[in-house]
Write an enzyme that holds these catalytic residues in place. Structure first.
Site, PDB file in Angstrom:
ATOM      1  N   GLU A 301       0.832  -1.195   0.000  1.00 36.17           N
ATOM      2  CA  GLU A 301       0.000   0.000   0.000  1.00 36.17           C
ATOM      3  C   GLU A 301       0.878   1.261   0.000  1.00 36.17           C
ATOM      4  O   GLU A 301       0.735   2.129   0.843  1.00 36.17           O
ATOM      5  CB  GLU A 301      -0.987  -0.042   1.173  1.00 36.17           C
ATOM      6  CG  GLU A 301      -1.807  -1.323   1.160  1.00 36.17           C
ATOM      7  CD  GLU A 301      -2.950  -1.375   2.156  1.00 36.17           C
ATOM      8  OE1 GLU A 301      -2.786  -0.835   3.248  1.00 36.17           O
ATOM      9  OE2 GLU A 301      -3.999  -1.951   1.813  1.00 36.17           O
ATOM     10  N   ASP A 381      -8.370  -9.299   1.359  1.00 37.49           N
ATOM     11  CA  ASP A 381      -8.358  -8.466   2.553  1.00 37.49           C
ATOM     12  C   ASP A 381      -9.597  -8.693   3.425  1.00 37.49           C
ATOM     13  O   ASP A 381     -10.510  -7.869   3.403  1.00 37.49           O
ATOM     14  CB  ASP A 381      -8.284  -6.992   2.114  1.00 37.49           C
ATOM     15  CG  ASP A 381      -7.870  -6.077   3.251  1.00 37.49           C
ATOM     16  OD1 ASP A 381      -7.369  -6.572   4.259  1.00 37.49           O
ATOM     17  OD2 ASP A 381      -8.046  -4.861   3.107  1.00 37.49           O
ATOM     18  N   GLU A 409     -13.849  -5.069  10.168  1.00 35.70           N
ATOM     19  CA  GLU A 409     -13.606  -4.002   9.201  1.00 35.70           C
ATOM     20  C   GLU A 409     -14.579  -4.015   8.018  1.00 35.70           C
ATOM     21  O   GLU A 409     -15.176  -2.996   7.693  1.00 35.70           O
ATOM     22  CB  GLU A 409     -12.158  -4.096   8.698  1.00 35.70           C
ATOM     23  CG  GLU A 409     -11.851  -3.096   7.614  1.00 35.70           C
ATOM     24  CD  GLU A 409     -10.413  -3.188   7.114  1.00 35.70           C
ATOM     25  OE1 GLU A 409      -9.600  -3.876   7.732  1.00 35.70           O
ATOM     26  OE2 GLU A 409     -10.124  -2.539   6.090  1.00 35.70           O
TER      27      GLU A 409
HETATM   28  C1  GCU Z   1      -6.517  -3.137   4.932  1.00 39.50           C
HETATM   29  C2  GCU Z   1      -7.004  -2.068   5.839  1.00 39.50           C
HETATM   30  C3  GCU Z   1      -5.937  -1.075   6.161  1.00 39.50           C
HETATM   31  C4  GCU Z   1      -4.729  -1.808   6.704  1.00 39.50           C
HETATM   32  C5  GCU Z   1      -4.301  -2.886   5.755  1.00 39.50           C
HETATM   33  C6  GCU Z   1      -3.262  -3.797   6.349  1.00 39.50           C
HETATM   34  O1  GCU Z   1      -6.268  -2.632   3.670  1.00 39.50           O
HETATM   35  O2  GCU Z   1      -8.093  -1.425   5.258  1.00 39.50           O
HETATM   36  O3  GCU Z   1      -6.458  -0.180   7.096  1.00 39.50           O
HETATM   37  O4  GCU Z   1      -3.702  -0.928   6.931  1.00 39.50           O
HETATM   38  O5  GCU Z   1      -5.377  -3.712   5.438  1.00 39.50           O
HETATM   39  O6  GCU Z   1      -3.650  -4.856   6.809  1.00 39.50           O
HETATM   40  O7  GCU Z   1      -2.106  -3.474   6.340  1.00 39.50           O
END
Ligand code: GCU
Length: 843
Positions: A301, A381, A409
């Protein structure tokens, strides 16, 4: 305090409870049950040091027996021959003359023997003795006085929780990423809080279900955690948790040498970087001598990581592994959640689901022996349904830890009841058939299948300062069950739930039956009214991950695509024509998923791109299944408030009301989900629902069709989250608006339930009143900020859409219905529609 409970009970009242003790309430058993029990006369804890889990166990036992049996036992640390409960390690027990049968205890395991008035709780280590004590207390609290003699060992050595708590700046309470129960119990003002009472209470809950480690900060880690003030704070956290046998670790930010250390690089092979992390590790060890380890999210990410420096992920993991190696048995949990979030949907073969195996497959054997790879249960996820992450089948020389999510979530954020163990068990019981040998996921993460020393479980829990811990009393069954399953993954999800219910709410049959039925219905219902056939959760993936917004899945680089168009839907993940993902499984499993005929229906659209008219094994078409499932799932949620009424008076009013509110809210929001998803796919496919329900709402009066004064019509975005795609809001931020409608001939004289769908947005507490012929039916406030603890959206949309009922209203054709909305702050009293419902109708 003690006489109060029997007095209240005698008066038929149940004392108010705020949830803080969760399943460790030690509620008094009825007098006749107490009398039948033979409780030993004293407690012997074979360690007098206050930081020792054995000492803690003695204190906890004292507290529990006082609560459950009203017996005030003396706790000593010298063995006695008399009637007693003796708690200690194998070493302490045998060296003080205790005799044990042949037993084979693994790390953290315990031996529990209850015979007449003698109880022995003997742990392989101190922690094990504490776990055995909690097991004994759990039996006592449930009125179970069976004589037993058995050993119990955890399935895996790693049984951790992850908190995604942030070190926000000065002046703020620590927020929690994907936390739904208030701010952090660990952080405030960019520091570690002074009062760690909640932290040790949390450790107590963890210990009671066999959890032995915690990562206290967000995987998206703030480097400031490593400054000298916070290092000392980490030492205090570890001190608070140590008496409960919980070891503390932290998440690290890969870039720290640059951002905090002011080095020019964070390259894992750079000498300066290696030295920098070595110093950090020494410092950590000085403050936390039993430091548990580090969790690392890298190259995920848009975060930096070893790949940024053209190094391998193993180079990155080993950097930390070597830094901590000299200091005890701390470990590195390296997350497999490594993927590019900017992939291109025009490429039919592109697939985020492939990422973990693509990145890690060739690294097996390249990690140091104190590294484990932490793998989310599915390749995307935490979706409502995913196939098992294929990576579990590829790491034979490195331990795997499965990452689960207690925090909901994508599954209703604790505003919806969703009991998760049935989902987790479909994953844990899945056979990966590696090398044609039985390879259940639970045997891989126990370390057994590939003969690994380090393996296990991590769950993102995200408790907050709310006294309920997770924001919803019922959500705590997931936390409890997580610990129980990590200890023994073959445990039955219903019996775990029943234990939790007895401990949390009491043993009344009606309570157990009600909670069991609702909970066991909840995941299938949630899947039905959100996203089915493996299409994923269909929530707003670029927003709060809460309400419906199927269009957010596609057209961006996040790779949670549905590839839905006017004719067809689903990801082609086959080898022959798609992304090749199915080929990441062992041959037998791959063959099953490769063929549309042998792919289970509940994962059909995960693996195949098919026309909406494709026939399922049930004989239904894909699109009709969508429509039906959304109606069925939402219908189940409508029954929850009524089911819950069965426990009224059997539990305290405080918890009864809080749960009742959320179940009623869930029922309303399930209808929002149902209509949004069905309208969206009807709109896209133009294929009508065989039962003509979709887009057809016989009992609704749209707000935009009412006579408006001080209100204006708005187009809601996304369109499908409002009935008729429109709503209304007041024209000003300060002046009330009125919406009026005269009941037409649909509404013959009779009794109706009136439901109002409105939007409770962030930034205000609008006030509403509803009238029928000038008589007020009631008022309400848009205050989910207070009642849910947070508001997921600032706009009228699928997150803020909600419903309130006014039941048993006498109404007839010609009656005038009027709603007055008073805006507050940014909340302009938005409304969607009113349903005037004859008894038993849902619309
Ligand atoms: C998901 C989640 C994020 C988190 C990420 C992770 O995408 O929405 O908030 O940081 O997972 O597990 O690193």
């Amino acid at each position: 305090m003690r006489p109060i409970i029997p007095l209240l009970t005698a008066l038929g009242l149940v004392a108010a409870e705020n949830g803080i003790d969760a399943w460790l309430r030690y509620a008094a058993l009825p007098c006749d049950v107490q009398k039948a029990a033979s409780i030993p006369a004293g407690i012997v804890a074979l360690n007098g040091s206050e930081t020792s889990p054995v000492f803690t166990a003695g204190q906890e036992l004292h507290k529990g027996i006082l609560g459950i049996h009203h017996k005030d036992l003396v706790v000593t640390n010298t063995p006695t021959n008399g009637s007693s409960i003796t708690i200690g390690t194998v070493d302490a027990f045998t060296s003080t003359g205790g005799a044990l049968p042949e037993i084979d205890l693994k790390g953290d395991g315990f031996w529990l023997s209850i015979k007449n008035d003698s109880v022995q709780i003997v742990g392989q280590n101190e922690r094990g003795a504490l776990y055995g004590t909690f097991q004994y207390l759990s039996m006592l609290a449930q009125g179970n006085f069976t004589e037993v003699a058995y050993e119990s060992n955890p399935s895996a050595p790693i049984r951790w929780v992850n908190q995604w708590d942030n070190m926000d700046d000065t002046g703020t309470h620590g927020s929690i990423e994907r936390g739904y129960a208030g701010p952090s119990i660990f952080f405030a003002d960019g520091l570690i809080v002074e009062d760690l009472t909640r932290v040790s209470q949390y450790a107590r809950l963890m210990a009671s279900i066999g959890l032995n480690g915690i990562i206290v900060n967000n995987v998206n880690a703030n480097v400031n955690l490593l400054n000298s003030t916070n290092m000392a704070g980490l030492g205090r956290i570890a001190d608070a948790m140590r008496p409960w046998g919980v070891r503390m670790g932290i998440s690290l930010n890969f870039d720290s040498p640059r951002t905090l250390g002011k080095l020019t690089t964070a390259d894992p092979l750079d000498e300066g970087v290696i030295q920098w992390w070595g110093d950090i590790a020494t410092d950590l060890h000085d403050h936390v001598p039993d430091f548990a380890g580090v969790l690392v999210k890298a190259n995920s990410e848009s975060q930096p990581g070893p790949l940024t420096y053209n190094r391998t992920l193993a180079d990155g993991a080993n950097l930390f592994a070597r830094a901590i190696k000299p200091h005890g048995d701390a470990i590195v949990m390296f997350r497999a959640f490594v993927y590019d979030n900017k992939i291109n949907q025009t490429n039919w073969k592109a697939d985020r689901a492939n990422a973990a195996v693509d990145f890690f497959r060739d690294l097996d054997g390249k990690f140091d022996d104190n590294v484990v790879v932490q793998i989310k249960y599915g390749p995307i996820d935490f979706q409502v349904r995913e196939p098992v992450s294929p990576l579990f089948g590829h790491l034979e020389q490195t331990g795997s830890v499965i990452e689960l999510q207690v925090t909901q979530e994508y599954l209703g954020q604790q505003c919806h009841l969703v009991y998760l163990p049935p989902l987790w068990k479909t994953i844990l019981n899945f056979d990966m058939k590696v090398d044609n040998k039985p390879s259940l996921v639970r045997d891989i993460v126990s370390g057994e299948r590939f003969n690994q020393k380090l393996a296990g479980y991590a769950a993102v829990v995200n408790v907050g300062t709310n006294t309920t811990w997770l924001g919803n009393h019922l959500a705590m069954s997931n936390f409890y069950a997580y610990g129980r399953l990590a200890w023994e993954p073959t445990s039955d999800d219903v019996s775990i739930l029943e234990d939790w219910t007895r401990l949390t709410f009491g043993s009344d049959r009606a309570i157990i039956d009600t909670i069991t039925k609702m909970s066991m219905e909840s995941w299938p219902a949630h899947e039905n009214y959100t996203g089915n056939l493996g299409i994923q959760s269909l929530t707003d993936i670029t927003g709060p991950h809460y309400g419906p917004k199927p269009q957010s899945q596609d057209g961006n680089g996040w790779g949670q695509w549905t590839r839905a168009d006017a004719n067809s839907i689903g990801m082609d993940r086959t080898v022959w024509n798609g992304t090749g993902y199915s080929g990441q499984y062992s041959s037998e499993v791959a063959a099953m998923y490769e063929d549309v005929e042998t792919t289970p229906d509940d994962l059909l659209l995960w693996f195949h791109h098919v026309p909406y008219t494709q026939k399922l094994k049930s004989g239904k078409t894909v699109i009709q299944h969508f429509y039906d499932a959304h109606y069925d799932g939402a219908a189940v949620a409508q029954t929850f408030p009524k089911q819950w009424e069965a426990v009224k008076g059997l539990i305290d009013t405080e918890r009864y009301d809080e749960v009742a509110f959320r179940l009623e809210y869930q029922a309303g929001h399930a209808l929002v989900w149902r209509d949004a998803i069905n309208d969206f796919y009807f709109n896209m496919s133009s294929i009508k629902d065989e039962q003509d329900r979709v887009g057809n709402h016989p009992w609704r009066i749209e707000a935009e069709d009412m006579e408006l004064d001080g209100y204006t019509v708005i187009q809601v975005d996304p369109f499908e989250t409002a009935s008729g795609f429109h709503g209304i809001r007041t024209t000003s931020n300060t002046t009330a608006g009125t919406a009026t409608a005269t009941l037409d001939e649909r509404f013959q004289a009779g009794t109706y339930d009136i439901a109002v769908n409105y939007f409770d947005v962030k930034g205000g507490r609008a006030n509403y009143e509803i009238f029928l012929n000038n008589g007020s039916l009631g008022t309400w406030i848009g205050n989910h900020e207070d009642k849910l603890g947070y508001t997921p959206s600032s706009y009228p949309d699928g997150h803020s859409a909600t419903r309130i009922y006014f039941r048993g209203v006498q109404a007839a054709t010609g009656d005038v219905l009027r709603i007055v909305g008073r805006p507050d702050g940014g909340e302009q009293a938005p409304l969607d529609y009113v349903s005037v419902l004859p008894a038993g109708t849902i619309d």
